[in-house]
Motif scaffolding. Structure first.
Motif, PDB file in Angstrom:
ATOM      1  N   HIS A 235      56.325  42.698 118.584  1.00 21.58           N
ATOM      2  CA  HIS A 235      54.948  42.179 118.695  1.00 21.58           C
ATOM      3  C   HIS A 235      55.002  40.799 119.329  1.00 21.58           C
ATOM      4  CE1 HIS A 235      51.045  40.813 116.382  1.00 21.58           C
ATOM      5  NE2 HIS A 235      51.052  40.419 117.655  1.00 21.58           N
TER       6      HIS A 235
ATOM      7  N   HIS B 225      52.667  38.315 122.419  1.00 20.73           N
ATOM      8  CA  HIS B 225      51.543  38.193 123.355  1.00 20.73           C
ATOM      9  C   HIS B 225      52.028  37.474 124.612  1.00 20.73           C
ATOM     10  CE1 HIS B 225      48.413  39.520 120.472  1.00 20.73           C
ATOM     11  NE2 HIS B 225      49.256  39.001 119.591  1.00 20.73           N
TER      12      HIS B 225
ATOM     13  N   PHE C 268      51.605  42.633 123.924  1.00 20.05           N
ATOM     14  CA  PHE C 268      50.170  42.873 123.783  1.00 20.05           C
ATOM     15  C   PHE C 268      49.414  42.209 124.926  1.00 20.05           C
ATOM     16  CE2 PHE C 268      51.791  44.065 119.834  1.00 20.05           C
ATOM     17  CZ  PHE C 268      50.821  44.718 119.073  1.00 20.05           C
TER      18      PHE C 268
ATOM     19  N   ASP D 196      45.538  41.384 126.251  1.00 18.33           N
ATOM     20  CA  ASP D 196      44.125  41.367 125.900  1.00 18.33           C
ATOM     21  C   ASP D 196      43.331  42.252 126.858  1.00 18.33           C
ATOM     22  OD1 ASP D 196      44.913  39.505 124.062  1.00 18.33           O
ATOM     23  OD2 ASP D 196      43.501  37.942 124.708  1.00 18.33           O
TER      24      ASP D 196
ATOM     25  N   VAL E 160      50.922  47.039 125.279  1.00 18.46           N
ATOM     26  CA  VAL E 160      49.860  47.457 124.360  1.00 18.46           C
ATOM     27  C   VAL E 160      48.515  47.012 124.915  1.00 18.46           C
ATOM     28  CG1 VAL E 160      48.982  47.332 121.991  1.00 18.46           C
ATOM     29  CG2 VAL E 160      51.447  47.109 122.420  1.00 18.46           C
TER      30      VAL E 160
ATOM     31  N   PHE F 126      45.197  45.810 124.052  1.00 18.29           N
ATOM     32  CA  PHE F 126      44.803  45.163 122.796  1.00 18.29           C
ATOM     33  C   PHE F 126      43.388  44.572 122.890  1.00 18.29           C
ATOM     34  CE2 PHE F 126      45.028  41.086 120.272  1.00 18.29           C
ATOM     35  CZ  PHE F 126      44.808  41.699 119.042  1.00 18.29           C
TER      36      PHE F 126
ATOM     37  N   GLN G  24      41.357  42.167 121.876  1.00 22.01           N
ATOM     38  CA  GLN G  24      41.400  40.886 121.174  1.00 22.01           C
ATOM     39  C   GLN G  24      40.026  40.413 120.704  1.00 22.01           C
ATOM     40  OE1 GLN G  24      44.189  37.903 120.717  1.00 22.01           O
ATOM     41  NE2 GLN G  24      42.594  38.272 119.199  1.00 22.01           N
TER      42      GLN G  24
ATOM     43  N   GLY H 187      46.249  49.476 121.063  1.00 25.48           N
ATOM     44  CA  GLY H 187      46.155  48.390 120.098  1.00 25.48           C
ATOM     45  C   GLY H 187      44.818  48.401 119.380  1.00 25.48           C
TER      46      GLY H 187
END
Length: 412
Positions: A56, A58, A117, A119, A148, A150, A152, A177
């Motif tokens: 995990h 970002h 991840f 966004d 992923v 994701f 956000q 995600g």
């Protein structure tokens, strides 16, 4: 053989061992290999383990710290808002440069697998995702990167994100995600989870959600995620990060949720750096540590892993992309300090993380991929105490990095 690692210490084994590698696979592990390898590495009695897995992170946000406005209170809302200005202006080149630096840092610290991840929302649209897909391609021959998609900013509270998430699957995202706890209502959180499962099933993708990333004991999306996983038949394909609210539940309810997590075979990622910084911001003394029930989850048989999460971005001012540092934080914050607890924590960034990402042929047995770290000490406690990078990092059967630690003699 193409590569032989000599005099390696192995976990739960006495003595030193030789590891023989042909191509990108481990072919033999024995106390002495008679033949000579094309390349040989002397582990000199130091521990050898599979390379680290960061499940995990970002990478689209990393290293924004250098250009963003300063944080004032590190609340989640502030961290989110500080990202908006930059996210709307991302370019592929910008993401490749910043994220590439983070990948290089991670490699030097022994990490060769990343779940990154990106966004996906109405601010940055698909730019973060496109940047990380380009990053995955650029680094594909060196490290493994899963991307992923994701949400956000939420899905229900950020209309149009559902369409962008679907488009992300067409563009090549690897994982669906989610951020259900951030929705405005409990019913919206459940709708968020339901929608993500439908998307994942449609495209046959695994799921990784950031769940109950709050101290609020009324945040209850984790238990719904567990039940949904069971009812959808998605056991073993779902991960949940943070899960901080679980630590604030009363013991009866917490045990119920942990039992559901085990039954649903959901993997839980605790990212202690970020939890320590962002959570507990509204507490006076005593201030909660912010991490989930790491030790209890591990003791109950839930697959727990640990990840870096953020590197020098609006949510976290530090970060070296170093899984050994992450482990040190876990051992401190979760009170995992006995020998068996420290050994178990080491699995959080190796075998448990690999299980969460469903990596194939990961490990230290003949037939496994030859992705190995020759560490800087002979035991896990000493590796974590010294906090020195691996001496040698092997990827796909070839030496990728040699870190040299030089000591000068002292004159008294």
């Amino acid at each position: 053989m193409d590569l032989i690692i000599r005099q390696a210490r192995l976990r739960n084994q006495s003595g030193n061992w030789d590891i023989g590698i042909t191509g990108d696979r481990i072919t033999t592990i024995t106390q002495h290999i008679q033949e000579t390898g094309v390349t040989e590495v002397d582990a000199a009695g130091n521990l050898v383990a599979p390379t680290y897995v960061n499940g995990h992170i970002h990478l689209d946000k990393c290293h924004l710290q250098e250009r963003m406005l300063s944080n004032k209170d590190y609340t989640f809302a502030e961290c989110l808002e500080l990202t908006w200005h930059h996210k709307a202006r991302y370019t592929n080149e910008d993401i490749l440069e910043r994220a590439g630096r983070a990948i290089e840092e991670g490699i030097l610290n022994g990490t060769t697998v990343y779940r990154a991840f990106a966004d996906v929302d109405n601010i940055g649209k698909l730019r973060p995702l496109e940047g990380l897909l380009a990053l995955r391609e650029r680094w594909r021959n060196v490290v493994q990167i899963e991307v992923v998609a994701f949400p956000q900013e939420g899905i229900i509270r950020n209309p149009g994100t559902d369409l962008l998430m679907e488009e992300s699957m067409h563009l090549g995202a690897d994982v669906v995600g989610g951020l259900p706890w951030f929705e405005m209502l409990d019913e919206d959180a459940r709708t968020h989870i339901d929608w993500c499962f439908e998307l994942a099933k449609k495209y046959d993708k695994d799921i990784h959600m950031l769940v109950d990333d709050t101290d609020n004991p009324m945040s209850r999306s984790l238990e719904y995620l567990a039940v949904k996983t069971l009812r959808a038949g998605y056991q073993g394909r779902v991960s949940a990060s943070h899960c901080g609210a679980l630590a604030s539940y009363n013991e009866v309810h917490a045990r119920k949720v942990m039992d559901l997590l085990k039954e649903a075979n959901i993997s839980i990622s605790s990212n202690p750096h970020i939890s320590l910084v962002v959570q507990g911001r509204f507490d006076l003394e005593p201030i909660r540590r912010g991490i989930t029930r790491v030790k209890q989850l591990w003791q109950s048989g839930v697959n727990v892993f640990s990840s870096q999460d953020d590197v020098a971005d609006p949510f976290y001012p530090f970060g070296r992309n170093d899984q050994q540092e992450v482990l040190s934080y876990i051992c401190h914050t979760a009170h995992m300090t006995t020998r068996n607890e420290i050994d178990a924590a080491f699995d959080f960034v190796t075998y448990n993380a690999a299980r969460a990402l469903r990596l194939e042929s990961y490990g230290l047995d003949p037939g496994c991929k030859a992705d190995l770290n020759v560490l800087s000490a002979s035991s896990v406690p000493q590796v974590l105490r010294l906090q020195q990078p691996p001496l040698w990092i092997v990827r796909n059967g070839k030496v990728l990095v040699r870190n040299q630690l030089q000591r000068e003699s002292f004159n008294h």
